[in-house]
Design an enzyme around this catalytic site. Structure first.
Site, PDB file in Angstrom:
ATOM      1  N   LYS A   1       5.406   2.627   8.352  1.00  0.00           N
ATOM      2  CA  LYS A   1       4.304   3.563   8.778  1.00  0.00           C
ATOM      3  C   LYS A   1       2.960   2.541   8.852  1.00  0.00           C
ATOM      4  CE  LYS A   1       3.845   7.284   6.104  1.00  0.00           C
ATOM      5  NZ  LYS A   1       3.559   8.284   5.340  1.00  0.00           N
TER       6      LYS A   1
ATOM      7  N   ASN B   1      -2.978  20.006  -0.108  1.00  0.00           N
ATOM      8  CA  ASN B   1      -3.811  19.095   0.848  1.00  0.00           C
ATOM      9  C   ASN B   1      -3.719  18.981   2.190  1.00  0.00           C
ATOM     10  OD1 ASN B   1      -6.119  17.936  -0.070  1.00  0.00           O
ATOM     11  ND2 ASN B   1      -5.299  16.100  -0.940  1.00  0.00           N
TER      12      ASN B   1
ATOM     13  N   LYS C   1       5.148   1.986  -3.212  1.00  0.00           N
ATOM     14  CA  LYS C   1       5.095   3.356  -3.646  1.00  0.00           C
ATOM     15  C   LYS C   1       5.456   3.320  -5.117  1.00  0.00           C
ATOM     16  CE  LYS C   1       4.963   7.446  -1.842  1.00  0.00           C
ATOM     17  NZ  LYS C   1       4.253   7.736  -0.467  1.00  0.00           N
TER      18      LYS C   1
ATOM     19  N   THR D   1      -4.870  13.580   5.990  1.00  0.00           N
ATOM     20  CA  THR D   1      -3.437  13.721   6.339  1.00  0.00           C
ATOM     21  C   THR D   1      -3.282  15.048   7.228  1.00  0.00           C
ATOM     22  OG1 THR D   1      -2.985  12.774   4.446  1.00  0.00           O
ATOM     23  CG2 THR D   1      -1.121  13.507   5.473  1.00  0.00           C
TER      24      THR D   1
ATOM     25  N   SER E   1      -7.304   5.695   4.119  1.00  0.00           N
ATOM     26  CA  SER E   1      -7.421   4.757   3.145  1.00  0.00           C
ATOM     27  C   SER E   1      -7.663   3.498   3.407  1.00  0.00           C
ATOM     28  CB  SER E   1      -5.774   4.682   2.655  1.00  0.00           C
ATOM     29  OG  SER E   1      -5.725   5.633   1.557  1.00  0.00           O
TER      30      SER E   1
ATOM     31  N   LYS F   1       0.808  -1.240  -0.009  1.00  0.00           N
ATOM     32  CA  LYS F   1      -0.106   0.014   0.147  1.00  0.00           C
ATOM     33  C   LYS F   1       0.897   1.148   0.091  1.00  0.00           C
ATOM     34  CE  LYS F   1      -3.911   2.040   0.547  1.00  0.00           C
ATOM     35  NZ  LYS F   1      -3.774   2.877  -0.591  1.00  0.00           N
TER      36      LYS F   1
HETATM   37  N1  GLU Z   1       0.684   8.727   0.100  1.00  0.00           N
HETATM   38  C1  GLU Z   1       0.268   8.817   1.338  1.00  0.00           C
HETATM   39  C2  GLU Z   1       1.533   8.635   2.197  1.00  0.00           C
HETATM   40  O1  GLU Z   1       2.571   8.722   1.523  1.00  0.00           O
HETATM   41  C3  GLU Z   1      -0.799   7.747   1.528  1.00  0.00           C
HETATM   42  C4  GLU Z   1      -0.583   6.543   1.096  1.00  0.00           C
HETATM   43  C5  GLU Z   1      -2.167   5.835   1.103  1.00  0.00           C
HETATM   44  O2  GLU Z   1      -3.191   6.183   1.383  1.00  0.00           O
HETATM   45  O3  GLU Z   1      -1.878   4.447   0.805  1.00  0.00           O
HETATM   46  O4  GLU Z   1       1.306   8.076   3.491  1.00  0.00           O
END
Ligand code: GLU
Length: 461
Positions: free
Chosen positions: A106, A254, A118, A203, A394, A82
């Site tokens: 994370k 955002n 990613k 976020t 998410s 993810k």
């Molecule tokens: N791009 C965001 C992050 O770096 C969210 C990733 C997601 O929602 O999967 O945490």
């Protein structure tokens, strides 16, 4: 083995600390223990998969481009991969690996049942038409379709992408896999398309919450610690109830704009946002900026803050225009970094005056700068803790897609804060009793949880 990634050094330090701690993985003794730790190092230091592809994109002017794109799948011991997909001209393979590694850690830290991944596409999205961006998004899914899916790898928005791209991508995924479940294939979608209420704000809200929870809940309970530690953070934190705390925010997208609004409307802390910045300017007002008016302005100007005195006075906003970097060096209590990575580095760290830094972006403070600031008594709430609100919501979106049942916005934020509070309750008390900075504490927690899972999967032999 030497860990290659940028986060490798912190992971390595966490492993060293855990190796010494005999209560961790007590079944492994002596040689066996060393072997198990070598396995852990190699698993954490290398991604499971790196996929690179060139997206063939015909432009509206008749030219055809081959655009490099990546998807890195770091680790899926905890659940499907993810992590976001970014559209940015500086995307590089090693950076995507770093960011995928951070996602693994994370998600584990916050008990989100996902692994880490990613993606990145090497473009400046501002240089492409909407139709071209649509093609790029579709081609991305097309070229990586075998490795993506609700139970395999679930992308989300990141720098340069948002709801629009996630909607396009899910649409393409659905066309490629007819008859298969698709709602959970992407998160951060629009609501009509199965997106969660509150995902866009998640976020920024989470970023502010980590700061608020530290100051509002932990400072009073740890007065003794503050009295003993006469450092930069302690001085600010101890007297914060007697005066207004000043906040500077780098980035007004955002994350930054939502964190700014949270601060502007906060009932728990007395704060004023004295500076905000974007790719063009810093706006400063020592009395505090009118955040609502600035959000209204950006919504009518493609996300950009006002850059002239004329634009400011037309919108009735009182602010001084400064260079875009100036926000980093202002004498504020709090600095929220919500733009890109590597904003505070060895070469500019000495100019930073803030007493607390919150990482809304991923990796905005380099490790060298982090060490220097921590030694100087600056409190840094790291990305892994502060900006997890996005991936947490998410996860709620993914769940809602499975259940085809939807939570209200209030339910989403209640669940988000509950989850982040649980993590902070594990981490913050240790900050006041351990010599390690918060980032190190977070990594130790995360590596420990992940190692236990890997051990139970039989991966450490
Ligand atoms: N791009 C965001 C992050 O770096 C969210 C990733 C997601 O929602 O999967 O945490």
């Amino acid at each position: 083995m030497k860990l290659a990634s940028k986060y490798g050094e912190v992971v390595q330090e966490s492993l060293n600390a855990l190796l010494e701690d005999e209560s961790f993985l007590p079944n492994f003794k002596e040689e066996e223990r060393k072997k198990a730790f070598t396995s852990l190092e190699s698993i954490l230091s290398t991604p499971n998969q790196i996929q690179k592809s060139f997206l063939r994109v015909p432009l509206e002017n008749g030219k055809v481009l081959r655009i490099p794109a990546f998807r890195v799948q770091h680790n899926n011991a905890v659940g499907p991969y993810k992590g976001g997909i970014r559209f940015h001209e500086t995307v590089r393979e090693d950076e995507v690996i770093n960011l995928a590694t951070l996602m693994t850690l994370k998600n584990t830290l916050h008990d989100v049942p996902f692994g880490g991944g990613k993606g990145g596409v090497v473009i400046n999205p501002r240089e492409f038409t909407e139709k071209e961006l649509h093609t790029i998004s579709k081609k991305y899914v097309h070229n990586f379709s075998d490795i993506l899916g609700p139970d395999k790898d679930i992308p989300a928005p990141d720098v340069g992408t948002g709801e629009r791209e996630m909607d396009w991508m899910m649409g393409e995924y659905k066309s490629i896999h007819p008859g298969r479940p698709y709602r959970g294939s992407f998160t951060g979608k629009s609501q009509v398309n199965g997106g969660s209420l509150g995902r866009r704000e998640a976020t920024g809200k989470g970023v502010y919450y980590t700061l608020r929870y530290m100051l509002h809940n932990f400072v009073n309970e740890n007065e003794e610690w503050f009295k003993k530690n006469e450092n930069r953070f302690a001085k600010t934190a101890l007297n914060h109830t007697n005066r207004q705390l000043t906040v500077g925010i780098q980035g007004f997208g955002n994350v930054g704009s939502v964190a700014a609004l949270e601060s502007y409307t906060c009932n728990y802390l007395d704060t004023k946002v004295v500076a905000v910045s974007d790719r063009n300017v810093t706006l400063y007002n020592e009395e505090g900026l009118d955040i609502k008016a600035l959000i209204e302005f950006t919504s009518q100007h493609e996300g950009d803050l006002p850059t002239t005195d004329e634009a400011l006075s037309q919108s009735n906003i009182k602010a001084e225009i400064q260079d875009r970097e100036d926000v980093l060096y202002l004498d504020t209590d709090v600095l929220i970094l919500a733009a890109l990575e590597e904003q505070i580095r060895e070469d500019n760290v000495d100019k930073v005056k803030a007493r607390m830094i919150v990482e809304g972006a991923n990796g905005p403070v380099t490790l060298e700068a982090d060490r220097k600031l921590s030694d100087d008594g600056v409190l840094i709430i790291p990305d892994i803790l502060a900006n997890a609100g996005g991936v947490i919501v998410s996860y709620f979106e993914w769940l809602q897609g499975r259940e085809t049942q939807f939570y209200s916005e209030e339910e989403v934020f209640t669940m988000l804060f509950k989850k982040m509070k649980e993590t902070m309750d594990n981490i913050y008390p240790q900050f006041f009793s351990d010599p390690f900075p918060l980032r190190q504490n977070c990594y130790i927690h995360s590596v420990m949880k992940l190692s236990n899972i890997l051990y139970r999967h039989g991966k450490l032999y």
